[in-house]
Motif scaffolding. Structure first.
Motif, PDB file in Angstrom:
ATOM      1  N   ILE A   3       0.839  -1.203   0.000  1.00 48.87           N
ATOM      2  CA  ILE A   3       0.000   0.000   0.000  1.00 48.87           C
ATOM      3  C   ILE A   3       0.875   1.254   0.000  1.00 48.87           C
ATOM      4  O   ILE A   3       0.479   2.291  -0.544  1.00 48.87           O
ATOM      5  CB  ILE A   3      -0.947  -0.022   1.210  1.00 48.87           C
ATOM      6  N   ARG A   4       2.084   1.168   0.572  1.00 44.94           N
ATOM      7  CA  ARG A   4       2.981   2.334   0.575  1.00 44.94           C
ATOM      8  C   ARG A   4       3.346   2.770  -0.840  1.00 44.94           C
ATOM      9  O   ARG A   4       3.713   3.925  -1.061  1.00 44.94           O
ATOM     10  CB  ARG A   4       4.251   2.001   1.361  1.00 44.94           C
ATOM     11  N   ASP A   5       3.284   1.838  -1.777  1.00 54.46           N
ATOM     12  CA  ASP A   5       3.631   2.155  -3.161  1.00 54.46           C
ATOM     13  C   ASP A   5       2.437   2.676  -3.960  1.00 54.46           C
ATOM     14  O   ASP A   5       2.577   3.023  -5.127  1.00 54.46           O
ATOM     15  CB  ASP A   5       4.208   0.909  -3.852  1.00 54.46           C
ATOM     16  N   TRP A   6       1.259   2.705  -3.364  1.00 55.68           N
ATOM     17  CA  TRP A   6       0.070   3.181  -4.065  1.00 55.68           C
ATOM     18  C   TRP A   6       0.094   4.705  -4.134  1.00 55.68           C
ATOM     19  O   TRP A   6       0.683   5.374  -3.278  1.00 55.68           O
ATOM     20  CB  TRP A   6      -1.197   2.747  -3.338  1.00 55.68           C
ATOM     21  N   PRO A   7      -0.588   5.285  -5.118  1.00 54.89           N
ATOM     22  CA  PRO A   7      -0.755   6.751  -5.125  1.00 54.89           C
ATOM     23  C   PRO A   7      -1.469   7.210  -3.858  1.00 54.89           C
ATOM     24  O   PRO A   7      -2.323   6.495  -3.306  1.00 54.89           O
ATOM     25  CB  PRO A   7      -1.615   6.998  -6.367  1.00 54.89           C
ATOM     26  N   ASP A   8      -1.137   8.416  -3.391  1.00 50.17           N
ATOM     27  CA  ASP A   8      -1.714   8.919  -2.136  1.00 50.17           C
ATOM     28  C   ASP A   8      -3.238   8.876  -2.143  1.00 50.17           C
ATOM     29  O   ASP A   8      -3.865   8.544  -1.128  1.00 50.17           O
ATOM     30  CB  ASP A   8      -1.254  10.357  -1.886  1.00 50.17           C
ATOM     31  N   GLY A   9      -3.845   9.194  -3.292  1.00 51.38           N
ATOM     32  CA  GLY A   9      -5.301   9.245  -3.354  1.00 51.38           C
ATOM     33  C   GLY A   9      -5.979   7.901  -3.278  1.00 51.38           C
ATOM     34  O   GLY A   9      -7.213   7.838  -3.149  1.00 51.38           O
ATOM     35  N   GLU A  10      -5.220   6.797  -3.323  1.00 52.08           N
ATOM     36  CA  GLU A  10      -5.808   5.456  -3.284  1.00 52.08           C
ATOM     37  C   GLU A  10      -5.540   4.727  -1.972  1.00 52.08           C
ATOM     38  O   GLU A  10      -6.101   3.667  -1.730  1.00 52.08           O
ATOM     39  CB  GLU A  10      -5.276   4.620  -4.454  1.00 52.08           C
ATOM     40  N   ARG A  13      -5.983   5.155   4.379  1.00 54.05           N
ATOM     41  CA  ARG A  13      -5.896   6.185   5.422  1.00 54.05           C
ATOM     42  C   ARG A  13      -5.938   7.588   4.815  1.00 54.05           C
ATOM     43  O   ARG A  13      -6.604   8.487   5.352  1.00 54.05           O
ATOM     44  CB  ARG A  13      -4.621   6.003   6.241  1.00 54.05           C
ATOM     45  N   GLU A  14      -5.219   7.760   3.718  1.00 54.32           N
ATOM     46  CA  GLU A  14      -5.198   9.073   3.077  1.00 54.32           C
ATOM     47  C   GLU A  14      -6.574   9.426   2.514  1.00 54.32           C
ATOM     48  O   GLU A  14      -7.020  10.581   2.591  1.00 54.32           O
ATOM     49  CB  GLU A  14      -4.137   9.096   1.973  1.00 54.32           C
ATOM     50  N   LYS A  15      -7.262   8.431   1.942  1.00 51.04           N
ATOM     51  CA  LYS A  15      -8.622   8.664   1.449  1.00 51.04           C
ATOM     52  C   LYS A  15      -9.543   9.061   2.587  1.00 51.04           C
ATOM     53  O   LYS A  15     -10.374   9.963   2.461  1.00 51.04           O
ATOM     54  CB  LYS A  15      -9.152   7.406   0.750  1.00 51.04           C
ATOM     55  N   LEU A  16      -9.412   8.374   3.715  1.00 49.94           N
ATOM     56  CA  LEU A  16     -10.269   8.673   4.874  1.00 49.94           C
ATOM     57  C   LEU A  16     -10.041  10.110   5.342  1.00 49.94           C
ATOM     58  O   LEU A  16     -10.990  10.852   5.613  1.00 49.94           O
ATOM     59  CB  LEU A  16      -9.969   7.677   5.992  1.00 49.94           C
ATOM     60  N   LEU A  17      -8.770  10.508   5.446  1.00 50.09           N
ATOM     61  CA  LEU A  17      -8.461  11.853   5.937  1.00 50.09           C
ATOM     62  C   LEU A  17      -8.909  12.927   4.960  1.00 50.09           C
ATOM     63  O   LEU A  17      -9.361  14.003   5.372  1.00 50.09           O
ATOM     64  CB  LEU A  17      -6.952  11.964   6.190  1.00 50.09           C
ATOM     65  N   ALA A  18      -8.788  12.633   3.683  1.00 48.50           N
ATOM     66  CA  ALA A  18      -9.104  13.641   2.680  1.00 48.50           C
ATOM     67  C   ALA A  18     -10.590  13.724   2.369  1.00 48.50           C
ATOM     68  O   ALA A  18     -11.122  14.819   2.127  1.00 48.50           O
ATOM     69  CB  ALA A  18      -8.319  13.366   1.401  1.00 48.50           C
ATOM     70  N   ARG A  19     -11.276  12.577   2.385  1.00 43.01           N
ATOM     71  CA  ARG A  19     -12.658  12.557   1.888  1.00 43.01           C
ATOM     72  C   ARG A  19     -13.663  11.977   2.870  1.00 43.01           C
ATOM     73  O   ARG A  19     -14.859  11.946   2.594  1.00 43.01           O
ATOM     74  CB  ARG A  19     -12.700  11.763   0.575  1.00 43.01           C
ATOM     75  N   GLY A  20     -13.212  11.490   4.014  1.00 42.00           N
ATOM     76  CA  GLY A  20     -14.127  10.926   5.003  1.00 42.00           C
ATOM     77  C   GLY A  20     -14.214   9.415   4.901  1.00 42.00           C
ATOM     78  O   GLY A  20     -13.983   8.826   3.829  1.00 42.00           O
TER      79      GLY A  20
END
Length: 220
Positions: A3-10, A13-20
């Motif tokens: 998952i560390r190699d995935w784009p930030d938007g995918e 945790r990053e999706k949760l913080l950015a979009r709920g």
């Protein structure tokens, strides 16, 4: 791929913080709790495998802890999250405001009763402004029924000094269609409560999906 190699938007945790949290899939939500996957399998992949093996989110979380891929720590996190959700709904109902939204009481009652593999009959006790006084699981039965005793319900109403009640029971089969027996005991309970001036506002049948309201069916 990690998952560390995935784009930030995918990344979950990053999706949760950015979009709920609401935008995350069931597998992505599980990945947040699992923290990491296994060799050759990301946490999201592991979440998908767990869901597929159990047949969905509800059977996965309802079953006892003995699932390859979920350690004790992750399982405790999941159980704690479920309990937090239940307590949040409980706090929402106990906020002191008048209970006027049938959907709110239906959500709460489903959160309390839907997970049982046997039938449970519960009751919300309300005051004369329809504020929640208490919730109690009054009767437990088998996979296909529970014995309900009007005398005990009357006793608990008097104990709470309730002015109104909302009943609910689950169908372990997942089918939320009221049976003839459900309708019969509901009318019997309404008659018993009328003797002590307690109003029966609704009776919900809990299964998969939205609970069925006997009041909305016109059966009260």
């Amino acid at each position: 791929m990690s998952i560390r190699d995935w784009p930030d938007g995918e990344r979950p945790r990053e999706k949760l913080l950015a979009r709920g949290a609401g935008v995350l899939s069931d597998a992505e939500l599980l990945a947040v709790f699992l923290g990491s996957g296994r060799r050759g399998q990301s946490a999201v992949d592991l979440g998908r495998a767990l869901l597929a093996g159990a047949g969905g989110l509800k059977p996965l979380l309802d079953a006892p802890q003995d699932k390859p891929g979920i350690g004790t720590v992750a399982w405790c996190r999941l159980c704690a999250a479920l309990e937090l959700g239940r307590r949040y709904l409980d706090a929402e109902l106990r906020s002191g405001e008048t209970l006027t939204d049938p959907a709110a009481s239906a959500r709460y009652l489903k959160s309390r009763l839907a997970g049982y593999p046997y039938e449970v009959f519960g009751c919300l006790f309300l005051d004369n402004r329809h504020r929640v006084l208490a919730f109690e699981e009054l009767f437990r039965g088998s996979i296909d029924g529970a014995s309900v005793h009007p005398r005990e319900i009357v006793r608990r109403c008097l104990s709470h000094n309730a002015a109104a009640v909302i009943f609910a029971h689950n169908h372990p089969s997942g089918v939320a269609e009221p049976s003839a027996a459900d309708r019969k005991i509901t009318l019997r309970l309404r008659e018993a409560l009328e003797l002590i001036d307690v109003r029966l506002l609704d009776h919900f049948v809990i299964g998969h999906g939205t609970p069925t309201s006997l009041a909305q069916r016109g059966w009260l």
